[in-house]
Enzyme design. Sequence first.
Site, PDB file in Angstrom:
ATOM      1  N   THR A 197      44.527  46.468  45.221  1.00 19.55           N
ATOM      2  CA  THR A 197      45.486  46.190  44.158  1.00 19.55           C
ATOM      3  C   THR A 197      45.739  47.415  43.307  1.00 19.55           C
ATOM      4  O   THR A 197      44.794  48.054  42.861  1.00 19.55           O
ATOM      5  CB  THR A 197      44.966  45.052  43.250  1.00 19.55           C
ATOM      6  OG1 THR A 197      44.611  43.949  44.075  1.00 19.55           O
ATOM      7  CG2 THR A 197      46.030  44.626  42.257  1.00 19.55           C
ATOM      8  N   ARG A 225      48.378  32.259  51.001  1.00 18.18           N
ATOM      9  CA  ARG A 225      47.529  32.480  49.818  1.00 18.18           C
ATOM     10  C   ARG A 225      48.192  33.497  48.875  1.00 18.18           C
ATOM     11  O   ARG A 225      48.686  34.525  49.298  1.00 18.18           O
ATOM     12  CB  ARG A 225      46.155  32.998  50.263  1.00 18.18           C
ATOM     13  CG  ARG A 225      45.194  33.303  49.094  1.00 18.18           C
ATOM     14  CD  ARG A 225      45.202  34.762  48.711  1.00 18.18           C
ATOM     15  NE  ARG A 225      44.191  35.058  47.700  1.00 18.18           N
ATOM     16  CZ  ARG A 225      44.135  36.209  47.036  1.00 18.18           C
ATOM     17  NH1 ARG A 225      45.000  37.161  47.268  1.00 18.18           N
ATOM     18  NH2 ARG A 225      43.197  36.419  46.136  1.00 18.18           N
ATOM     19  N   VAL A 226      48.207  33.159  47.613  1.00 18.95           N
ATOM     20  CA  VAL A 226      48.732  34.080  46.606  1.00 18.95           C
ATOM     21  C   VAL A 226      47.629  34.356  45.592  1.00 18.95           C
ATOM     22  O   VAL A 226      46.950  33.431  45.143  1.00 18.95           O
ATOM     23  CB  VAL A 226      49.961  33.459  45.889  1.00 18.95           C
ATOM     24  CG1 VAL A 226      50.408  34.335  44.731  1.00 18.95           C
ATOM     25  CG2 VAL A 226      51.104  33.273  46.885  1.00 18.95           C
ATOM     26  N   GLY A 227      47.453  35.608  45.261  1.00 17.68           N
ATOM     27  CA  GLY A 227      46.397  35.966  44.309  1.00 17.68           C
ATOM     28  C   GLY A 227      46.933  36.108  42.897  1.00 17.68           C
ATOM     29  O   GLY A 227      47.945  35.512  42.521  1.00 17.68           O
ATOM     30  N   ASP A 228      46.244  36.924  42.117  1.00 17.69           N
ATOM     31  CA  ASP A 228      46.605  37.096  40.710  1.00 17.69           C
ATOM     32  C   ASP A 228      47.740  38.102  40.495  1.00 17.69           C
ATOM     33  O   ASP A 228      48.341  38.137  39.429  1.00 17.69           O
ATOM     34  CB  ASP A 228      45.378  37.545  39.907  1.00 17.69           C
ATOM     35  CG  ASP A 228      44.763  38.822  40.451  1.00 17.69           C
ATOM     36  OD1 ASP A 228      44.875  39.074  41.671  1.00 17.69           O
ATOM     37  OD2 ASP A 228      44.163  39.578  39.662  1.00 17.69           O
ATOM     38  N   GLY A 249      40.577  42.911  42.003  1.00 18.72           N
ATOM     39  CA  GLY A 249      39.420  42.170  42.496  1.00 18.72           C
ATOM     40  C   GLY A 249      39.832  40.805  43.003  1.00 18.72           C
ATOM     41  O   GLY A 249      40.980  40.597  43.409  1.00 18.72           O
ATOM     42  N   GLY A 251      41.339  37.651  43.046  1.00 21.97           N
ATOM     43  CA  GLY A 251      42.387  37.101  42.206  1.00 21.97           C
ATOM     44  C   GLY A 251      42.141  35.671  41.753  1.00 21.97           C
ATOM     45  O   GLY A 251      42.536  35.284  40.647  1.00 21.97           O
TER      46      GLY A 251
END
Length: 336
Positions: A197, A225-228, A249, A251
Amino acid sequence: MNRKKFLRLSSLGFAALTSKKINTLVLAQKPVVISTWDAGMAVNAAVWKILEQGGKALDAVEAGAISIENEINCCVGLGGYPDRDGIVTLDACIMDEHANCGAVAGLERIKHPISVARKVMELTPHVILVGNGAQQFAVENGFIKEPEVLSEEAEKAYKDWLQSSEYRPEINIEKKQKFGGPFAPAFFKDGTPNHDTMGILAIDKKGNMSGGVTTSGMAFKIHGRVGDSSAIGAGLFVDNEVGCATSSGVGEEVIRICGTHLVVEFMRQGYTPENACRKAVERIVNRDKAKAKTIQVGFLAMNKKGEHGGYAIQKGFVYSIKTAKQNEIIATKYLL
Ligand code: GLY
């Protein structure tokens, strides 16, 4: 820029880093840019070109994100690692000094998700576009649909991963580090990306703040999947009266606590950027200490005065800073 050159830039940063003490609080003269990780050194150079000429923080952070999305074998952009179905899906977001924001999630085959996120912000009444809809919007706005190919490095890693297909969504586990240095490098010696990231925070000559985040997300994640990194308030938050924050890191842990919004709110209460980040890290660790021991999350923040700092769960989180007088990597403190 190829991976070799990228690593050389990273190691230049490392040379600067080895003589540095761990940072507590730094007051920098405006403009200022800070970016996650040692790879942020090269990103900051692209951001700085705009900031030093009096350009807007928003334009500068976009240019910085574009510069790393251009890397062929890098941890963000189309060169990043794919999901478990072998597809690279990208998340990005951008936010300016007026709380305007835009984001894309699960975007495939578009080279510059940060610029699509900016278009979402500027051309639509929405904040987030996902998947096929995000891609359709990008193409309608002149972005090219790139061929569906993995970078050489990503393809090798994916084939290796398929041997076990073990679903272990961990990032930045320092005990796995094989580099041998005191701080987490952009890549392990065996080529495994150590992080995925790029978060960028900038304050321009006028004192306005903006931020941007771009990522290929967690390697070998479940498709969809979607992170932060596309979630405003989790991976990025900017409040021009107070400050801004970004994260790197795992998410999921950042989303659970609305991490960067929390960091900015702690700064509003008077905490320094470093202590605001520490408070957010404590929130994650206190929720589930056993789990926290196995993952990495790092927060990075800057307040309106240009003071900056970061904090992480584990040893190894670093950030890059560029001002008129400073161009270096700073190691953050950590909780565990
Ligand atoms: N922090 C990046 C991600 O979890 O996708």
